[in-house]
Structure formats: structure tokens, C-alpha cells
Motif scaffolding. Structure first.
Motif, short mmCIF file in Angstrom:
data_model
loop_
_atom_site.label_atom_id
_atom_site.label_comp_id
_atom_site.label_asym_id
_atom_site.label_seq_id
_atom_site.Cartn_x
_atom_site.Cartn_y
_atom_site.Cartn_z
N TYR A 168 27.49 26.52 39.62
CA TYR A 168 27.80 27.90 39.24
C TYR A 168 27.52 28.85 40.42
CZ TYR A 168 28.08 26.97 34.17
OH TYR A 168 28.44 26.53 32.91
N GLU A 169 28.24 29.97 40.43
CA GLU A 169 27.94 31.06 41.35
C GLU A 169 27.20 32.16 40.59
OE1 GLU A 169 31.21 32.44 43.73
OE2 GLU A 169 32.10 30.44 43.86
N ALA A 189 22.84 40.26 35.75
CA ALA A 189 23.38 39.15 36.54
C ALA A 189 24.56 38.54 35.80
CB ALA A 189 22.30 38.09 36.79
N LEU A 190 25.42 37.91 36.57
CA LEU A 190 26.51 37.12 36.02
C LEU A 190 26.47 35.74 36.66
CD1 LEU A 190 29.17 37.29 34.20
CD2 LEU A 190 30.36 37.33 36.40
N LEU A 191 26.47 34.69 35.82
CA LEU A 191 26.58 33.31 36.28
C LEU A 191 27.96 32.81 35.91
CD1 LEU A 191 23.13 31.97 34.97
CD2 LEU A 191 23.59 33.32 37.03
N SER A 192 28.65 32.15 36.83
CA SER A 192 30.03 31.74 36.56
C SER A 192 30.32 30.38 37.18
CB SER A 192 31.00 32.78 37.14
OG SER A 192 32.34 32.33 37.04
N ARG A 193 30.99 29.52 36.39
CA ARG A 193 31.45 28.25 36.94
C ARG A 193 32.80 28.43 37.65
NH1 ARG A 193 31.81 25.68 31.51
NH2 ARG A 193 30.41 24.13 32.37
N PRO A 245 35.08 30.77 40.52
CA PRO A 245 34.76 31.51 41.75
C PRO A 245 34.69 33.02 41.53
CG PRO A 245 36.48 29.88 42.17
CD PRO A 245 36.30 29.94 40.68
N LEU A 246 33.76 33.65 42.22
CA LEU A 246 33.57 35.09 42.13
C LEU A 246 34.31 35.81 43.25
CD1 LEU A 246 29.76 35.35 41.30
CD2 LEU A 246 31.69 35.10 39.72
#
Length: 269
Positions: free
Chosen positions: A97-98, A115-119, A121-122
Motif C-alpha cells: 500500500y501507499e 491519512a489515506l492508505l491505498s493499494r 497508486p497515489l
């Protein structure tokens, strides 16, 4: 604690593999990773990491995230199960994750924010201050997420404790959307809205946002975590529809924060 999440992780991973056209989104106020006071004060950040991984969400909107805190770092020594060397956003991000983080509040010993966690791409990361008075520092974290062939504008929100402040912050959010986000872009606003009286849906609709709710429209309580009565944690959306929603429950979740996470399955509208 690992056992408490094992079945949930497997089930959600299987579901996300089958439902690639769906976007699973979660919002969670993590209470700065610490619970209790005095001798009963305990560090929950490691359990929160297991819990967030078990959610298996494509995007996790987090509030009350510590970047650093010198006093608590001293109280909970920097050991394997002590205070993390990283900021909590990076520490909580599952493998692959990013993470994006911006500070809302600066205090005597440290700072915290959203915060934001993302699998996925940011892209660009921004921050908008919506503080209404000097006693509460509040902000919006705005992140562009590249989901498949789409761009999703994700905004993490944590609104104020007073209704008047929340109304003004919602207006500020609407102005920010109009100014900074293309009118045809997919948009998700999620977080802790502190809306005890259920009065923010109308102004959010005026801003072009619909509240994500499970089929049938039943609202799901997330606060307080031990006996949830209020739907403070929410997801608002534009260009998407909610096809499923749930709140993880049980003793493990109840002890980690005063809020429970809210999880939604979304599809393109």
C-alpha cells in the motif's frame, strides 16, 4: 489478536479477487493508536495494523493519526512492540500500500492529522485547513487515487465537535470541491463527521454528494465502539453507488479505538 482477524482477512481477500470492478473503501478513527489513561493506558497501534490489514480495503481513510509524539514515545519504549519509529500512517500501511498523511493539529508534544492508505497508486496530495476556531485544528486531506482506468479524488475529513462549526466546515468543503476538483471527477469524502444529530446529509447533497448506505437505507452505528449507538463515521460519494456496507464487531475491534471502522463496497454509478 491475530486469530481474531484471520478469517476476516481470508474472506475479504477472496471477495476482492472476484469483484475487481468494485472498490472497497473503509474509514476509521484510530484514536491516535492509544487507549486508556493512567496505569491502564495501553498502546494499540500494533493491533490496529492487524485490523487494518484484515479489512482488505482498497482505500482506508484514517483520522486521528499521529505523525509523532515525544511524550508517548517515551512512555512506550521504542521496542518491537513499543512506539513505532515511523509515523503511524506509514506504520499502518499494509505491504504493497501507499500512504499519504497531512497534519491537522500541532500540540505540545507532537502532531496528528488525517491519512489515506491505498493499494492503488497515489497522485497529487493536498491539504485544506477548515479550522473554525482556535480550540480545534481541523483539516481535509485530498489525494488523487489512480483506480484502474479511473481517477478517484479522495478527501479524508474530521469535522468539529460543535454543530455550527460542522456546518461552516461543510460549506468550506463544498467551496473547496467546486474550486479544486473537476465537476465530472469521481469523488469520495470519508471520515468522522461528529454529526450526532444527523443534520449534515442535506448540505452534503447540496454539494452533489450522496451518503453511502447499505441496501435498504439502514444506517450503521460506529460509535462508541463497545456499544455503538451513533453513525458518526461516514462515506459520501459522487459518481459511485453503494452495493454493500458493514462494520466489523467483537472484543478485538472494541478495544482498539473508541470508533469502529465502516466498510463499504462501491461501484460506478
Amino acid at each position: 489478536m491475530q486469530h481474531a482477524f484471520r478469517h476476516s482477512t481470508h474472506a475479504h481477500h477472496h471477495a476482492s479477487t472476484l469483484l475487481g470492478h468494485r472498490l472497497r473503501v473503509a474509514t476509521y478513527n484510530i484514536h491516535k493508536g492509544v487507549r486508556g489513561v493512567g496505569p491502564g493506558k495501553r498502546l494499540e497501534i500494533h493491533n490496529l495494523g492487524l485490523g487494518i490489514e484484515a479489512l482488505d480495503a482498497d482505500m482506508v481513510f484514517l483520522q486521528e493519526v499521529r505523525h509523532f509524539h515525544h511524550q508517548e514515545a517515551r512512555e512506550f519504549k521504542r521496542t518491537l512492540q513499543g512506539w513505532p519509529d515511523q509515523g503511524q500512517a506509514d506504520f499502518l500501511a499494509p505491504e504493497g500500500y501507499e500512504a499519504a498523511y497531512r497534519t491537522n493539529a500541532v500540540t505540545r508534544h507532537g502532531e496528528h492529522g488525517n491519512a489515506l492508505l491505498s493499494r492503488w497508486p497515489l497522485g497529487d496530495i493536498g491539504h485544506h485547513d477548515v479550522s473554525d476556531h482556535r480550540f480545534e485544528q481541523r483539516g481535509l486531506l485530498h489525494v488523487v487515487v489512480n483506480w484502474q482506468e479511473h481517477q478517484v479524488h479522495a478527501v479524508v475529513a474530521h469535522l468539529g465537535l460543535m454543530h455550527g462549526s460542522r456546518v461552516r466546515q461543510t460549506r468550506s468543503l463544498a467551496d473547496y470541491i467546486e474550486r479544486e476538483i473537476p465537476p465530472d471527477a469521481l469523488l469520495l469524502i470519508a471520515g468522522d463527521f461528529n454529526d450526532w444529530g444527523e443534520r449534515l446529509d442535506a448540505p452534503m447533497r447540496e454539494a452533489g454528494l450522496e451518503r453511502a448506505q447499505p441496501p435498504g437505507g439502514r444506517r450503521i452505528a460506529t460509535f462508541p465502539s463497545r456499544v455503538p449507538l451513533f453513525s458518526l463515521d461516514r462515506i459520501y460519494m459522487r459518481g459511485m453507488q453503494c452495493v454493500g456496507m458493514h462494520v466489523p464487531r467483537g472484543p478485538a475491534w472494541a478495544r482498539m479505538s473508541d470508533h469502529l471502522p465502516l466498510v463499504a463496497e462501491l461501484e460506478l454509478a
